[in-house]
Design a protein around this motif. Sequence first.
Motif: not given
Length: 221
Positions: A78-82
């Motif tokens: 998953y994406r977390l910020g950058e």
Amino acid sequence: MKHRERWIPITLGLGALVLATGAWFAWPVARHAFDPGRQLRSLYIPSQSMQPTLQIGDRFSPRDIGPQGPARGEVIVYRLGEEMRVGRVIGLAGDSVALAGGIVSINGRPVPQKQIGTEIAGEPGVPARKLLEQFPGEAQPHAILDQRATPQDDFAAVVVPAGHLFVMGDNRDNSSDSRFPRDSFGVGMLPAKDALGRVDFISWSMERPGRFDRPIARIDK
């Protein structure tokens, strides 16, 4: 001339053996690489947060999430910020999630744990209990590590909001996940739109050299 001719079938035989060996190793990875929905990118695990399921340096190519979204118990990237992270889906939208003494409760029901051994993980030289647990709806159990009693072993019940997921690492004492808010380097409630793919097999592992195509659901006891 005759001496050289005698070596021709031997050379051809060795060449065929090398090609067959290479194909034997490469086939499992190639078979998964061209699965429908498989993303054509290779990612690696940089941290210990998903041990024992995923080891540092393990490489994988995620599968698309699909319209149904991830299921409870699945491992996702998953994406977390950058940055990108990997974690296991513990709670879906509408689920009540809590922890007491390291035992997860989903919708008020504790998830049983069974110890299957010990493993060194996280801090060097510190043993951890290797436990099995299986969430409601999960096809088969998965393994986790519990190193010691820590404050994050207890978490008051929360309801996962609509459009969100609750994720945790399998190395429970060494994971910054939904138990922690983002301003404390955690994840908080993860927007479902930030789930980028399912992690369902390991194409290469530094810890297990030569073991291609290792489904992560397989429990190594």
